[in-house]
Design a protein around this motif. Structure first.
Motif, PDB file in Angstrom:
ATOM      1  N   LEU A   1       1.503  -1.007   0.296  1.00 21.19           N
ATOM      2  CA  LEU A   1       0.785  -0.474   1.441  1.00 21.19           C
ATOM      3  C   LEU A   1      -0.415   0.322   0.992  1.00 21.19           C
ATOM      4  CD1 LEU A   1       3.537   0.964   3.803  1.00 21.19           C
ATOM      5  CD2 LEU A   1       1.916  -0.860   4.342  1.00 21.19           C
TER       6      LEU A   1
ATOM      7  N   SER B   1      -8.003   8.232  -0.682  1.00 21.45           N
ATOM      8  CA  SER B   1      -8.206   7.352  -1.812  1.00 21.45           C
ATOM      9  C   SER B   1      -7.237   6.205  -1.790  1.00 21.45           C
ATOM     10  CB  SER B   1      -8.048   8.111  -3.107  1.00 21.45           C
ATOM     11  OG  SER B   1      -6.781   7.863  -3.637  1.00 21.45           O
TER      12      SER B   1
ATOM     13  N   VAL C   1       4.867  -6.568   2.147  1.00 19.51           N
ATOM     14  CA  VAL C   1       4.689  -5.544   3.156  1.00 19.51           C
ATOM     15  C   VAL C   1       3.328  -5.773   3.801  1.00 19.51           C
ATOM     16  CG1 VAL C   1       3.769  -3.860   1.525  1.00 19.51           C
ATOM     17  CG2 VAL C   1       4.821  -3.076   3.621  1.00 19.51           C
ATOM     18  N   ASP C   2       3.321  -5.698   5.125  1.00 23.69           N
ATOM     19  CA  ASP C   2       2.092  -5.992   5.863  1.00 23.69           C
ATOM     20  C   ASP C   2       1.137  -4.813   5.709  1.00 23.69           C
ATOM     21  OD1 ASP C   2       0.131  -6.743   7.511  1.00 23.69           O
ATOM     22  OD2 ASP C   2       1.329  -6.760   9.353  1.00 23.69           O
ATOM     23  N   THR C   3       0.032  -5.067   5.046  1.00 22.40           N
ATOM     24  CA  THR C   3      -0.878  -3.949   4.760  1.00 22.40           C
ATOM     25  C   THR C   3      -1.909  -3.750   5.860  1.00 22.40           C
ATOM     26  OG1 THR C   3      -2.299  -5.441   3.547  1.00 22.40           O
ATOM     27  CG2 THR C   3      -0.674  -4.233   2.274  1.00 22.40           C
TER      28      THR C   3
ATOM     29  N   VAL D   1       2.159  -2.656  -8.421  1.00 23.99           N
ATOM     30  CA  VAL D   1       1.867  -1.281  -8.015  1.00 23.99           C
ATOM     31  C   VAL D   1       0.369  -1.027  -7.852  1.00 23.99           C
ATOM     32  CG1 VAL D   1       2.110   1.129  -8.693  1.00 23.99           C
ATOM     33  CG2 VAL D   1       3.986  -0.451  -9.034  1.00 23.99           C
TER      34      VAL D   1
ATOM     35  N   ARG E   1       2.323   7.905  14.934  1.00 25.82           N
ATOM     36  CA  ARG E   1       1.301   6.995  15.452  1.00 25.82           C
ATOM     37  C   ARG E   1       1.618   5.549  15.048  1.00 25.82           C
ATOM     38  NH1 ARG E   1      -2.891  10.059  13.900  1.00 25.82           N
ATOM     39  NH2 ARG E   1      -3.463   8.715  12.177  1.00 25.82           N
TER      40      ARG E   1
ATOM     41  N   PHE F   1       4.215   1.920  -1.245  1.00 25.40           N
ATOM     42  CA  PHE F   1       2.775   2.130  -1.248  1.00 25.40           C
ATOM     43  C   PHE F   1       2.209   1.704  -2.595  1.00 25.40           C
ATOM     44  CE2 PHE F   1       3.512   4.926   2.356  1.00 25.40           C
ATOM     45  CZ  PHE F   1       2.387   4.685   3.120  1.00 25.40           C
ATOM     46  N   SER F   2       0.978   1.308  -2.550  1.00 20.10           N
ATOM     47  CA  SER F   2       0.240   1.028  -3.759  1.00 20.10           C
ATOM     48  C   SER F   2       0.056   2.359  -4.495  1.00 20.10           C
ATOM     49  CB  SER F   2      -1.111   0.432  -3.379  1.00 20.10           C
ATOM     50  OG  SER F   2      -1.742  -0.106  -4.496  1.00 20.10           O
TER      51      SER F   2
ATOM     52  N   VAL G   1      -2.199   6.351  -3.352  1.00 15.67           N
ATOM     53  CA  VAL G   1      -2.507   6.524  -1.936  1.00 15.67           C
ATOM     54  C   VAL G   1      -2.134   7.946  -1.552  1.00 15.67           C
ATOM     55  CG1 VAL G   1      -2.011   5.788   0.421  1.00 15.67           C
ATOM     56  CG2 VAL G   1      -2.151   4.108  -1.410  1.00 15.67           C
TER      57      VAL G   1
ATOM     58  N   TRP H   1       1.064  10.918  11.505  1.00 13.93           N
ATOM     59  CA  TRP H   1       0.709   9.551  11.078  1.00 13.93           C
ATOM     60  C   TRP H   1       1.906   8.610  11.258  1.00 13.93           C
ATOM     61  CZ3 TRP H   1       2.592   6.535   6.969  1.00 13.93           C
ATOM     62  CH2 TRP H   1       1.864   5.359   6.722  1.00 13.93           C
TER      63      TRP H   1
ATOM     64  N   ASN I   1      -5.873   2.607   5.945  1.00 17.35           N
ATOM     65  CA  ASN I   1      -7.281   2.579   6.295  1.00 17.35           C
ATOM     66  C   ASN I   1      -7.566   3.550   7.433  1.00 17.35           C
ATOM     67  OD1 ASN I   1      -6.126   1.250   8.378  1.00 17.35           O
ATOM     68  ND2 ASN I   1      -6.981  -0.753   7.890  1.00 17.35           N
TER      69      ASN I   1
ATOM     70  N   GLY J   1      -3.648  -2.619   9.173  1.00 14.96           N
ATOM     71  CA  GLY J   1      -3.608  -1.776  10.361  1.00 14.96           C
ATOM     72  C   GLY J   1      -2.867  -0.459  10.304  1.00 14.96           C
ATOM     73  N   VAL J   2      -2.200  -0.139   9.183  1.00 20.94           N
ATOM     74  CA  VAL J   2      -1.515   1.163   9.195  1.00 20.94           C
ATOM     75  C   VAL J   2      -2.487   2.290   8.885  1.00 20.94           C
ATOM     76  CG1 VAL J   2       0.951   1.047   8.897  1.00 20.94           C
ATOM     77  CG2 VAL J   2      -0.523   0.309   7.054  1.00 20.94           C
TER      78      VAL J   2
ATOM     79  N   LYS K   1      -0.893  -4.334  -5.082  1.00 24.64           N
ATOM     80  CA  LYS K   1      -0.189  -4.634  -3.844  1.00 24.64           C
ATOM     81  C   LYS K   1       0.415  -3.373  -3.268  1.00 24.64           C
ATOM     82  CE  LYS K   1       0.896  -9.283  -5.336  1.00 24.64           C
ATOM     83  NZ  LYS K   1       1.934 -10.135  -5.910  1.00 24.64           N
TER      84      LYS K   1
END
Lengths: 361, 259
Positions: free
Chosen positions: A25, A34, B254-256, A20, B101, B82-83, B86, B98, A28, B258-259, A23
């Motif tokens: 998502l 944050s 999970v591909d992080t 958590v 997109r 999600f981490s 976020v 979002w 950016n 570019g999102v 890792k």
């Protein structure tokens, strides 16, 4: 038989943390405010959870440390502090090791660095971490004084005091006070400024022991003090004791050298009258003039050098005591009234307090 | 700019806007914000990160974060987790925008991970057992060991240290090879395997053993039993123990970008 994957909450927590916090998502996009991956935001939480040991083992600390260093380096580079903070066209004429007496709040002490005399100013600069400890432009300098004093090792050394036009006094202890003084005076004269030799200033290291918060030392002279002792039979006898008389922004007080404490303390508002009289006071001063400070408790007598006594009376009668409290600018070190610094910023380098900046933004 | 922000838990395949109850961090109401058939699970919060020095509080938050993701997995199947911490500044529309997109990327990612979950495999080994096994099969080391017995105490001590170091090297290269082999074996069952480089958590039960490797595995629902069988085989080998945990949301896969 096949193994069944398990998830129990106790052990699972640490498995979870790995996932958590490190890792999953992250974003950016510009909408982001944050991300746990950004140092300082996620770190507290990681630190709280992992404990130092685990942090070291897992490399979290290294990541954070590296990020911090990178940031600090960048910051230094941005501020241009990695090299000497010289202005354009500024040339170094003389350099020597020295210290600067710093006294603010609860901290006071001699801060070491290199004293630079340039074609514009004198400043003291510390390289690691880089910091400008003191700076004075020639147009702000009124004069200097060299004071002979015993240093910590009880050896007599020369201190260079630089009196600024705003009334502030900087106290420097260069390895060769005369060399620094000569360099400054010569350059100031060349540029058409005058730099007078002045009488040793009001700086007293003892002052830090008794000055209260917000209290400012205005004047200080070596003075004898007549301490009254009452002998049996009601005959008053006095004993002269050596010390220093201080005038601060709030009071008059006398520091007893031998006892190393304040033995006479009178708030400015309680002073009745001040004058120099020649009284028969007994002892060595029987025919000498003395400062008499009258107050409700009686008269207090001080005596010493005539010039010093006149100066004391003059200061007590003047408005010098009620001057504004000053502070040094956190960016360039220029002395300015506190309120001006806080509300308008520094006139010398353009520094503005974060609070004001926030308000403006 | 509004002071509204949304804390993000995960992305799921869902076209409806649902309220999931007060299951979020600090009992916040979690709900979905949907765009076409992709939805974000969020709660409303001020635009500030969650941060604390209090261990218990932080642990609570992480558990709550994970709880929401677990519930989402039960309800929606595969999710993109999600981490922690976020947060997107803005209202539901900002999130919708979002999602829109990034729709294709999220959609593809959900598809790729569909019916799959993340499992963790830790393999532990008994150092002493491996050391004696390695020693008995290595003539150089055996010769050195014999030499020690003939020496005076001082020399014997130095030689013993020398032997210990050489043995340690031999064991770790042996173990690395073994780990690689297990990794390949697991990789033939799982869709994806990642060997975790950081030291991961070792439960009390395995404290007397050394960690050989930690693998994060992305496994299809139908293959979990097969993986379990393979791991049981490894677990039964002499001096080895396997810890098999999961299922988790695919945090490691999970591909992080570019999102």
């Amino acid at each position: 038989m096949a193994m069944e994957p398990k998830r129990n909450t106790n052990a699972g927590l640490v498995d979870l943390l790995d996932r958590v916090l490190d890792k999953g998502l992250v974003l950016n996009a510009d909408v982001l405010i944050s991300v746990a991956g950004i140092p300082l935001l996620g770190l507290n939480l990681k630190a709280a959870l992992a404990g130092m040991d685990t942090m070291l083992k897992c490399g979290i600390w290294e990541d954070w440390d590296a990020a911090q260093r990178a940031w600090a380096t960048e910051e230094r580079r941005r501020k241009g502090l990695d090299k000497l903070p010289l202005e354009e066209g500024e040339k170094i004429l003389f350099r020597t090791f020295g210290t600067h007496w710093y006294s603010k709040g609860i901290y006071h002490g001699w801060r070491p660095g290199y004293i630079y005399v340039t074609n514009r100013r004198i400043f003291l600069y510390k390289k690691e971490p880089s910091e400008l400890l003191f700076t004075a432009y020639y147009e702000d300098i009124m004069g200097y004084a060299i004071e002979k004093k015993l240093n910590v090792a009880k050896k007599e050394t020369d201190y260079l005091c630089i009196m600024l036009k705003n009334g502030a006094i900087a106290k420097l202890h260069p390895s060769d006070a005369y060399a620094v003084k000569d360099a400054v005076v010569a350059e100031m004269n060349r540029l058409g400024f005058s730099c007078k030799e002045m009488s040793a200033p009001v700086i007293d290291e003892n002052a830090d022991k008794f000055l209260k918060k917000g209290e400012r030392l205005v004047h200080c002279e070596k003075m004898w003090h007549l301490e009254e002792t009452f002998a049996p039979g009601g005959i008053s006898r006095g004993t002269w004791k050596a010390g220093r008389l201080h005038i601060t922004s709030e009071r008059v007080c006398w520091w007893h050298d031998f006892d190393e404490r304040i033995a006479f303390d009178l708030s400015l508002g309680d002073i009745g009258a001040v004058g120099i009289e020649t009284r028969d006071l007994g002892g060595f001063a029987s025919t000498r003039p003395a400062i008499i400070i009258s107050h409700r408790g009686g008269d207090a007598c001080f005596s010493g050098d005539v010039n010093s006594m006149e100066k004391i009376v003059e200061v007590l009668g003047s408005k010098a005591i009620e001057g504004e409290e000053t502070e040094t600018c956190p960016s360039c070190g220029t002395e300015a009234p506190v309120q001006e610094l806080l509300t308008k910023g520094c006139m010398a380098c353009g520094w503005i307090s974060p609070r004001v900046r926030k308000l403006v933004a | 700019m509004s002071d509204e922000a949304k804390y993000l838990y995960c992305i799921a395949r869902e076209h409806e806007e649902l309220q999931l109850g007060n299951i979020g961090i600090e009992e916040k109401m979690v709900y979905t914000i949907a765009q076409r058939d992709v939805a974000a699970l969020v709660h409303s919060c001020p635009p500030e990160p969650y941060n604390t020095g209090d261990k218990a509080l932080a642990e609570g938050w992480v558990l709550e974060h994970s709880y929401v993701i677990d519930q989402a997995m039960k309800k929606f199947g595969t999710v993109l987790p999600f981490s922690f911490d976020v947060i997107i500044k803005g209202n539901d529309d900002v999130i919708r925008e979002w999602l829109d997109r990034n729709y294709e990327r999220l959609q593809k990612e959900l598809e790729r991970l569909a019916d799959r979950a993340e499992y963790s495999v830790q393999i532990f080994y008994d150092y002493d057992m491996y050391a004696s096994k390695v020693l008995s099969g290595n003539c150089d080391l055996l010769a050195l060991k014999e030499k020690i017995d003939e020496q005076s105490r001082g020399k014997a001590y130095l030689l013993q240290r020398n032997l210990d170091l050489k043995l340690k090297d031999a064991v770790s290269s042996n173990v690395e090879k073994l780990a690689e082999q297990f990794g390949l074996e697991i990789g033939s069952i799982a869709d994806e395997v990642k060997a975790e480089e950081r030291h991961s958590f070792v439960p009390e039960k395995y404290k007397d053993k050394k960690l050989m490797a930690t693998f994060s595995c992305l496994v299809h629902r139908d293959n979990v039993d097969v993986l379990g069988l393979a791991l049981e085989k490894i677990n039964c080998l002499d001096g080895l123990a396997v810890r098999f945990t999961g299922p988790w949301a695919p945090f490691s896969f999970v591909d992080t970008g570019g999102v």
